[in-house]
Write a protein that holds these residues in place. Structure first.
Motif, PDB file in Angstrom:
ATOM      1  N   LEU A  10       9.119  -0.772   7.884  1.00 55.18           N
ATOM      2  CA  LEU A  10       8.337  -1.109   6.696  1.00 55.18           C
ATOM      3  C   LEU A  10       9.139  -2.052   5.798  1.00 55.18           C
ATOM      4  N   PRO A  11       8.456  -2.938   5.068  1.00 54.72           N
ATOM      5  CA  PRO A  11       9.175  -3.755   4.085  1.00 54.72           C
ATOM      6  C   PRO A  11       9.648  -2.889   2.923  1.00 54.72           C
ATOM      7  N   PRO A  12      10.648  -3.329   2.167  1.00 47.32           N
ATOM      8  CA  PRO A  12      11.113  -2.546   1.018  1.00 47.32           C
ATOM      9  C   PRO A  12       9.974  -2.265   0.047  1.00 47.32           C
ATOM     10  N   GLY A  13       9.899  -1.035  -0.425  1.00 47.10           N
ATOM     11  CA  GLY A  13       8.879  -0.662  -1.392  1.00 47.10           C
ATOM     12  C   GLY A  13       7.538  -0.316  -0.795  1.00 47.10           C
ATOM     13  N   ALA A  14       7.429  -0.292   0.536  1.00 48.85           N
ATOM     14  CA  ALA A  14       6.135  -0.046   1.182  1.00 48.85           C
ATOM     15  C   ALA A  14       5.943   1.430   1.483  1.00 48.85           C
ATOM     16  N   THR A  15       4.677   1.843   1.441  1.00 43.15           N
ATOM     17  CA  THR A  15       4.303   3.191   1.843  1.00 43.15           C
ATOM     18  C   THR A  15       3.284   3.096   2.967  1.00 43.15           C
ATOM     19  N   ALA A  16       2.407   4.068   3.060  1.00 43.42           N
ATOM     20  CA  ALA A  16       1.520   4.190   4.217  1.00 43.42           C
ATOM     21  C   ALA A  16       0.491   3.068   4.287  1.00 43.42           C
ATOM     22  N   GLY A  17       0.060   2.815   5.510  1.00 42.60           N
ATOM     23  CA  GLY A  17      -1.005   1.847   5.777  1.00 42.60           C
ATOM     24  C   GLY A  17      -1.368   1.905   7.241  1.00 42.60           C
ATOM     25  N   THR A  18      -2.017   0.854   7.732  1.00 42.64           N
ATOM     26  CA  THR A  18      -2.372   0.808   9.155  1.00 42.64           C
ATOM     27  C   THR A  18      -2.448  -0.636   9.630  1.00 42.64           C
ATOM     28  N   LEU A  19      -2.118  -0.838  10.893  1.00 39.99           N
ATOM     29  CA  LEU A  19      -2.299  -2.147  11.518  1.00 39.99           C
ATOM     30  C   LEU A  19      -3.759  -2.311  11.907  1.00 39.99           C
ATOM     31  N   THR A  20      -4.309  -3.485  11.640  1.00 44.12           N
ATOM     32  CA  THR A  20      -5.731  -3.724  11.883  1.00 44.12           C
ATOM     33  C   THR A  20      -6.000  -4.972  12.718  1.00 44.12           C
ATOM     34  N   GLY A  21      -4.967  -5.729  13.072  1.00 43.07           N
ATOM     35  CA  GLY A  21      -5.199  -6.945  13.842  1.00 43.07           C
ATOM     36  C   GLY A  21      -3.940  -7.422  14.543  1.00 43.07           C
ATOM     37  N   SER A  22      -4.129  -8.328  15.506  1.00 41.18           N
ATOM     38  CA  SER A  22      -3.014  -8.925  16.244  1.00 41.18           C
ATOM     39  C   SER A  22      -3.453 -10.263  16.788  1.00 41.18           C
TER      40      SER A  22
ATOM     41  N   VAL B  33       2.573  -1.970  -1.021  1.00 41.23           N
ATOM     42  CA  VAL B  33       3.935  -2.471  -1.209  1.00 41.23           C
ATOM     43  C   VAL B  33       4.178  -2.637  -2.704  1.00 41.23           C
ATOM     44  N   ASN B  34       5.159  -1.905  -3.225  1.00 44.80           N
ATOM     45  CA  ASN B  34       5.461  -1.943  -4.661  1.00 44.80           C
ATOM     46  C   ASN B  34       4.205  -1.706  -5.499  1.00 44.80           C
ATOM     47  N   ASP B  35       3.442  -0.696  -5.087  1.00 47.41           N
ATOM     48  CA  ASP B  35       2.236  -0.261  -5.788  1.00 47.41           C
ATOM     49  C   ASP B  35       1.102  -1.283  -5.747  1.00 47.41           C
ATOM     50  N   VAL B  36       1.152  -2.228  -4.826  1.00 45.17           N
ATOM     51  CA  VAL B  36       0.077  -3.207  -4.649  1.00 45.17           C
ATOM     52  C   VAL B  36      -0.387  -3.148  -3.202  1.00 45.17           C
ATOM     53  N   THR B  37      -1.691  -2.960  -2.988  1.00 47.05           N
ATOM     54  CA  THR B  37      -2.251  -2.968  -1.641  1.00 47.05           C
ATOM     55  C   THR B  37      -2.395  -4.410  -1.178  1.00 47.05           C
ATOM     56  N   GLN B  38      -1.755  -4.746  -0.057  1.00 44.66           N
ATOM     57  CA  GLN B  38      -1.726  -6.134   0.369  1.00 44.66           C
ATOM     58  C   GLN B  38      -1.506  -6.252   1.873  1.00 44.66           C
ATOM     59  N   VAL B  39      -1.515  -7.493   2.343  1.00 48.69           N
ATOM     60  CA  VAL B  39      -1.396  -7.782   3.768  1.00 48.69           C
ATOM     61  C   VAL B  39       0.078  -7.893   4.153  1.00 48.69           C
TER      62      VAL B  39
END
Length: 339
Positions: free
Chosen positions: A42-54, A66-72
């Motif tokens: 995970l990048p620094p400051g990141a919490t849970a999420g999911t992979l959705t594409g490749s 990431v750092n309290d912001v939901t992002q890509v």
């Protein structure tokens, strides 16, 4: 391809393997080969999420806090790259990625309460699409290989929504109002065919022509993903069972061991989840099929829950693992086929 929540008290609305693997002898095909997990950092400051594409070439993309912001966040060469949030917006969700590395999803402006479809180029350039007249928000659903983009438009006041198709060649978007045969847009095939779920069945739309998926003896059967004309989803078969249509006109077949099928790649490799008849959620951990032959998806050590939400065109799977509800996501995981 798309992230979907499956809680038991809510009804579901919801890479190429080598030719040698797909064409192996029948006795070898009966062996359940294992897809083994790798947890990505995970990048620094990141919490849970999911992979959705490749992109099917080693890049994986998903939505993470990431750092309290939901992002890509994308992983390139196994390392995370935070893609940022454009000025004036507070949240970005990733829903799909094509072979050119173009990500599609939904971008949110909390002040105006607007949500719009965006595409994110591999070089980091965001293109935000206008909401069609008469609608208030549009969610990004899918992008195909040639760059067509599928969205789902809604009104704040409720009423009839619509599927929105932006063709790669440009021009005005195609608006497909919600109707009995076009109720909820699920996925987009490479030739521009849109998969709809319509209550207890599914249809295919292309250039205004609608085809219904072949009838099933079950009470309902719906598709959640499409690729090269092959549709995968779920059917009622005593209980819920993962299912597959090899074309709109061929009979539906069940996929052994699965409760639902959620993603399919260009070679027909399919990922889904096993049923959990007595669990708090409708579906359990990940399962995979080579055509209709089931394989084994092994969970990473230390995690009780894991879901493969994406089948990449290189034959890998991608998703997440955690120890709580699958709605919460978890750490990013990819799976590779290993003898």
């Amino acid at each position: 391809m798309k992230s979907t929540s499956w809680v038991r008290f809510v009804a579901p609305v919801v890479a190429a393997l080598s030719v040698a693997v797909l064409a192996q002898p029948a006795e070898a095909a009966a062996i359940r080969l294992a897809w083994r997990p790798t947890i990505l950092p995970l990048p620094p400051g990141a919490t849970a999420g999911t992979l959705t594409g490749s992109d099917g070439k080693g890049e994986y993309t998903g939505t993470f806090r990431v750092n309290d912001v939901t992002q890509v966040v994308s992983w390139r060469n196994g390392q995370p790259v935070v893609r940022g949030v454009p000025s004036g917006y507070e949240r970005v969700d990733a829903n799909d990625e094509n072979s050119s590395g173009v990500v599609v999803g939904t971008i949110h402006d909390y002040q105006t309460m607007s949500s719009q479809v965006y595409t994110l180029e591999a070089n980091g350039w965001y293109q935000i699409k206008d909401v069609p007249a008469g609608y208030d928000v549009v969610d990004g659903i899918a992008i195909n290989t040639r760059g067509d983009v599928l969205g789902l438009a809604r009104r704040f006041s409720g009423g009839v929504g619509a599927a929105v198709l932006w063709r790669a060649g440009g021009g005005e978007p195609v608006i497909i109002p919600e109707g009995p045969d076009t109720y909820y847009a699920r996925d987009l095939d490479d030739d521009g065919t849109i998969l709809f779920t319509t209550g207890n069945s599914s249809t295919l739309w292309k250039d205004g022509v609608i085809k219904r998926l072949s009838p099933s003896p079950s009470g309902w059967a719906v598709g959640y993903a499409i690729r090269n004309g092959v549709v995968v989803g779920s059917r009622s078969w005593g209980s819920e069972q993962a299912a597959r249509w090899s074309s709109a006109s061929t009979p539906i077949v069940g996929l052994e061991g699965g409760g639902v099928a959620l993603s399919i790649n260009k070679a027909g490799l399919t990922a889904g989840r096993v049923p959990t008849p007595s669990g708090p959620e409708i579906y359990g951990n990940a399962i995979v099929w080579r055509g209709t032959t089931p394989g084994e998806v092994r969970g990473p050590s230390g995690y009780s829950r894991y879901s493969a939400t994406v089948v990449a065109d290189d034959g890998t799977l991608a998703g997440f693992a955690g120890n709580g509800s699958t709605d919460a996501g978890g750490v990013p995981v990819i799976w590779r086929l290993t003898p």
